[in-house]
Design a protein around this motif. Structure first.
Motif, PDB file in Angstrom:
ATOM      1  N   GLU A  47     -12.710  -1.944   5.785  1.00 27.54           N
ATOM      2  CA  GLU A  47     -11.946  -2.743   4.820  1.00 27.54           C
ATOM      3  C   GLU A  47     -11.485  -1.879   3.654  1.00 27.54           C
ATOM      4  O   GLU A  47     -10.337  -1.967   3.201  1.00 27.54           O
ATOM      5  N   TYR A  48     -12.399  -1.079   3.154  1.00 22.78           N
ATOM      6  CA  TYR A  48     -12.141  -0.243   1.986  1.00 22.78           C
ATOM      7  C   TYR A  48     -10.918   0.643   2.194  1.00 22.78           C
ATOM      8  O   TYR A  48     -10.076   0.800   1.304  1.00 22.78           O
ATOM      9  N   LEU A  49     -10.780   1.188   3.396  1.00 22.99           N
ATOM     10  CA  LEU A  49      -9.696   2.124   3.693  1.00 22.99           C
ATOM     11  C   LEU A  49      -8.559   1.494   4.498  1.00 22.99           C
ATOM     12  O   LEU A  49      -7.621   2.194   4.888  1.00 22.99           O
ATOM     13  N   TRP A  50      -8.619   0.188   4.737  1.00 21.86           N
ATOM     14  CA  TRP A  50      -7.631  -0.494   5.577  1.00 21.86           C
ATOM     15  C   TRP A  50      -6.229  -0.360   4.999  1.00 21.86           C
ATOM     16  O   TRP A  50      -5.997  -0.633   3.822  1.00 21.86           O
ATOM     17  N   GLU A  51      -5.281   0.041   5.843  1.00 22.44           N
ATOM     18  CA  GLU A  51      -3.875   0.143   5.464  1.00 22.44           C
ATOM     19  C   GLU A  51      -3.107  -0.937   6.216  1.00 22.44           C
ATOM     20  O   GLU A  51      -2.705  -0.742   7.367  1.00 22.44           O
ATOM     21  N   PRO A  52      -2.879  -2.088   5.589  1.00 28.14           N
ATOM     22  CA  PRO A  52      -2.281  -3.224   6.305  1.00 28.14           C
ATOM     23  C   PRO A  52      -0.800  -3.079   6.601  1.00 28.14           C
ATOM     24  O   PRO A  52      -0.263  -3.809   7.434  1.00 28.14           O
ATOM     25  N   VAL A  53      -0.131  -2.154   5.926  1.00 28.50           N
ATOM     26  CA  VAL A  53       1.298  -1.929   6.169  1.00 28.50           C
ATOM     27  C   VAL A  53       1.532  -0.422   6.252  1.00 28.50           C
ATOM     28  O   VAL A  53       0.641   0.378   5.945  1.00 28.50           O
ATOM     29  N   ALA A  54       2.736  -0.058   6.650  1.00 24.89           N
ATOM     30  CA  ALA A  54       3.068   1.362   6.756  1.00 24.89           C
ATOM     31  C   ALA A  54       3.174   2.003   5.372  1.00 24.89           C
ATOM     32  O   ALA A  54       3.535   1.355   4.391  1.00 24.89           O
ATOM     33  N   ASP A  55       2.859   3.271   5.318  1.00 22.24           N
ATOM     34  CA  ASP A  55       3.071   4.107   4.128  1.00 22.24           C
ATOM     35  C   ASP A  55       2.261   3.650   2.919  1.00 22.24           C
ATOM     36  O   ASP A  55       2.740   3.682   1.778  1.00 22.24           O
ATOM     37  N   CYS A  56       1.026   3.193   3.159  1.00 25.90           N
ATOM     38  CA  CYS A  56       0.149   2.818   2.040  1.00 25.90           C
ATOM     39  C   CYS A  56      -0.268   4.045   1.238  1.00 25.90           C
ATOM     40  O   CYS A  56      -0.362   5.161   1.769  1.00 25.90           O
ATOM     41  N   TRP A  57      -0.553   3.829  -0.024  1.00 23.26           N
ATOM     42  CA  TRP A  57      -1.291   4.801  -0.814  1.00 23.26           C
ATOM     43  C   TRP A  57      -2.761   4.439  -0.733  1.00 23.26           C
ATOM     44  O   TRP A  57      -3.132   3.269  -0.741  1.00 23.26           O
ATOM     45  N   SER A  58      -3.613   5.476  -0.654  1.00 26.40           N
ATOM     46  CA  SER A  58      -5.042   5.254  -0.496  1.00 26.40           C
ATOM     47  C   SER A  58      -5.794   6.412  -1.129  1.00 26.40           C
ATOM     48  O   SER A  58      -5.241   7.164  -1.940  1.00 26.40           O
ATOM     49  N   VAL A  59      -7.068   6.541  -0.784  1.00 27.82           N
ATOM     50  CA  VAL A  59      -7.817   7.749  -1.118  1.00 27.82           C
ATOM     51  C   VAL A  59      -7.949   8.553   0.166  1.00 27.82           C
ATOM     52  O   VAL A  59      -8.110   7.989   1.252  1.00 27.82           O
ATOM     53  N   ARG A  60      -7.849   9.872   0.050  1.00 30.53           N
ATOM     54  CA  ARG A  60      -7.840  10.742   1.226  1.00 30.53           C
ATOM     55  C   ARG A  60      -8.594  12.028   0.905  1.00 30.53           C
ATOM     56  O   ARG A  60      -8.746  12.401  -0.269  1.00 30.53           O
ATOM     57  N   ARG A  61      -9.042  12.674   1.952  1.00 28.06           N
ATOM     58  CA  ARG A  61      -9.676  13.970   1.746  1.00 28.06           C
ATOM     59  C   ARG A  61      -8.639  14.973   1.224  1.00 28.06           C
ATOM     60  O   ARG A  61      -7.516  15.034   1.727  1.00 28.06           O
ATOM     61  N   HIS A  62      -9.042  15.757   0.240  1.00 28.07           N
ATOM     62  CA  HIS A  62      -8.129  16.778  -0.287  1.00 28.07           C
ATOM     63  C   HIS A  62      -7.647  17.702   0.826  1.00 28.07           C
ATOM     64  O   HIS A  62      -6.497  18.149   0.813  1.00 28.07           O
ATOM     65  N   ALA A  63      -8.517  17.946   1.789  1.00 26.28           N
ATOM     66  CA  ALA A  63      -8.152  18.853   2.875  1.00 26.28           C
ATOM     67  C   ALA A  63      -7.019  18.307   3.730  1.00 26.28           C
ATOM     68  O   ALA A  63      -6.296  19.075   4.370  1.00 26.28           O
ATOM     69  N   ASP A  64      -6.839  16.975   3.727  1.00 19.45           N
ATOM     70  CA  ASP A  64      -5.793  16.354   4.544  1.00 19.45           C
ATOM     71  C   ASP A  64      -4.471  16.218   3.796  1.00 19.45           C
ATOM     72  O   ASP A  64      -3.434  15.931   4.409  1.00 19.45           O
ATOM     73  N   GLY A  65      -4.494  16.399   2.495  1.00 19.22           N
ATOM     74  CA  GLY A  65      -3.265  16.290   1.712  1.00 19.22           C
ATOM     75  C   GLY A  65      -2.886  14.857   1.409  1.00 19.22           C
ATOM     76  O   GLY A  65      -3.485  13.908   1.934  1.00 19.22           O
ATOM     77  N   PRO A  66      -1.891  14.648   0.532  1.00 18.48           N
ATOM     78  CA  PRO A  66      -1.491  13.308   0.120  1.00 18.48           C
ATOM     79  C   PRO A  66      -0.798  12.534   1.231  1.00 18.48           C
ATOM     80  O   PRO A  66      -0.280  13.111   2.190  1.00 18.48           O
ATOM     81  N   GLY A  67      -0.774  11.206   1.064  1.00 17.17           N
ATOM     82  CA  GLY A  67      -0.148  10.322   2.031  1.00 17.17           C
ATOM     83  C   GLY A  67       1.344  10.192   1.805  1.00 17.17           C
ATOM     84  O   GLY A  67       1.937  10.898   0.968  1.00 17.17           O
ATOM     85  N   PRO A  68       1.990   9.264   2.540  1.00 18.69           N
ATOM     86  CA  PRO A  68       3.440   9.079   2.459  1.00 18.69           C
ATOM     87  C   PRO A  68       3.905   8.766   1.034  1.00 18.69           C
ATOM     88  O   PRO A  68       3.291   7.964   0.336  1.00 18.69           O
ATOM     89  N   ARG A  69       4.979   9.420   0.623  1.00 20.87           N
ATOM     90  CA  ARG A  69       5.623   9.231  -0.684  1.00 20.87           C
ATOM     91  C   ARG A  69       4.771   9.701  -1.854  1.00 20.87           C
ATOM     92  O   ARG A  69       5.196   9.628  -3.002  1.00 20.87           O
ATOM     93  N   ALA A  70       3.558  10.195  -1.592  1.00 16.12           N
ATOM     94  CA  ALA A  70       2.732  10.796  -2.639  1.00 16.12           C
ATOM     95  C   ALA A  70       2.934  12.312  -2.609  1.00 16.12           C
ATOM     96  O   ALA A  70       3.253  12.880  -1.570  1.00 16.12           O
ATOM     97  N   THR A  71       2.753  12.939  -3.759  1.00 19.05           N
ATOM     98  CA  THR A  71       2.925  14.388  -3.830  1.00 19.05           C
ATOM     99  C   THR A  71       1.632  15.111  -4.178  1.00 19.05           C
ATOM    100  O   THR A  71       1.583  16.336  -4.112  1.00 19.05           O
ATOM    101  N   LEU A  72       0.603  14.363  -4.554  1.00 23.01           N
ATOM    102  CA  LEU A  72      -0.663  15.003  -4.872  1.00 23.01           C
ATOM    103  C   LEU A  72      -1.798  14.000  -4.756  1.00 23.01           C
ATOM    104  O   LEU A  72      -1.583  12.790  -4.729  1.00 23.01           O
ATOM    105  N   LEU A  73      -3.011  14.541  -4.663  1.00 27.32           N
ATOM    106  CA  LEU A  73      -4.237  13.753  -4.673  1.00 27.32           C
ATOM    107  C   LEU A  73      -4.983  14.087  -5.959  1.00 27.32           C
ATOM    108  O   LEU A  73      -5.325  15.247  -6.203  1.00 27.32           O
ATOM    109  N   VAL A  74      -5.216  13.075  -6.791  1.00 24.51           N
ATOM    110  CA  VAL A  74      -5.875  13.298  -8.067  1.00 24.51           C
ATOM    111  C   VAL A  74      -7.343  12.929  -7.949  1.00 24.51           C
ATOM    112  O   VAL A  74      -7.707  11.978  -7.263  1.00 24.51           O
ATOM    113  N   GLY A  75      -8.204  13.710  -8.596  1.00 24.74           N
ATOM    114  CA  GLY A  75      -9.623  13.417  -8.604  1.00 24.74           C
ATOM    115  C   GLY A  75     -10.464  14.584  -8.156  1.00 24.74           C
ATOM    116  O   GLY A  75     -10.002  15.476  -7.433  1.00 24.74           O
ATOM    117  N   ALA A  76     -11.732  14.559  -8.564  1.00 19.61           N
ATOM    118  CA  ALA A  76     -12.677  15.602  -8.204  1.00 19.61           C
ATOM    119  C   ALA A  76     -13.396  15.236  -6.916  1.00 19.61           C
ATOM    120  O   ALA A  76     -13.347  14.096  -6.465  1.00 19.61           O
TER     121      ALA A  76
END
Length: 205
Positions: A47-76
């Motif tokens: 549920e926490y990571l569920w993407e109900p539609v295409a091109d969601c913004w979420s939290v991701r591993r830095h190693a995987d890079g940002p998701g669609p339409r995002a340009t960076l992943l912020v956070g430690a």
């Protein structure tokens, strides 16, 4: 220090909204809003990571890079939250529970620090949670820190413009009492979104 009279109803509202959201995420029961207990299961990582539609913004591993339409992943830490420098995409991307809860937790933690802490924490210092087991206690700790910050202020501070030096909002331009109101609005707003996403995940076909 006595709680300023003007702060009492806002503090009560914060406490109620915080408890209601925490119970809505963790279960096993929650207050429906009128004192009736409703059974809810604990939130899962799915549920926490569920993407109900295409091109969601979420939290991701830095190693995987940002998701669609995002340009960076912020956070430690190993995980980051999708974002872009302003201006953000229009229309805004749909965001997951993980994104919304991370945003809410970060806002509470940083605003607490910029009210009665070292006033130096940045988004790069905030650890983004990649699972429910770490996200829920992080939210609880951030909410507790913000509540402690509220209890540290007096009437003069409530009227002081820029009493909170949080750099990602209107804090430097507004009296602190307006910031307290805004934080409550954010908690109510994103809490309702998270509750709705839980309902939709449970009811998906």
């Amino acid at each position: 220090m006595p709680v300023p009279e003007r702060l009492v109803p806002l503090l009560d509202q914060f406490d109620f909204a915080r408890q209601r959201l925490a119970e809505r995420m963790a279960g096993p029961v929650m207050d429906s809003g009128n004192g009736t207990h409703v059974e809810v299961g604990p939130m899962t990582d799915a549920e926490y990571l569920w993407e109900p539609v295409a091109d969601c913004w979420s939290v991701r591993r830095h190693a995987d890079g940002p998701g669609p339409r995002a340009t960076l992943l912020v956070g430690a830490g190993d995980w980051g939250r999708d974002t872009t420098p302003p201006p953000h995409p229009a229309p805004p991307p749909f965001t997951t529970i993980a994104w919304r809860l991370s945003h809410l937790t970060e806002m509470l933690a940083l605003r607490a620090d910029h009210t009665n802490g070292g006033r130096n924490l940045t988004r790069d210092d905030f650890t983004v949670s990649g699972d429910v087991a770490s996200a829920l206690p992080a939210f609880d700790a951030a909410a507790a820190a913000w509540r402690e910050a509220l209890l540290s202020v007096d009437d003069k501070a409530l009227d002081t413009v820029g009493h909170c030096t949080y750099p990602h909002g209107s804090d430097p331009e507004n009296p602190f009492l307006e910031i307290v109101w805004w934080v409550n609005q954010e908690l109510l707003h994103h809490g309702a979104e998270i509750a709705l996403l839980r309902d939709l995940h449970r009811s998906r076909s």
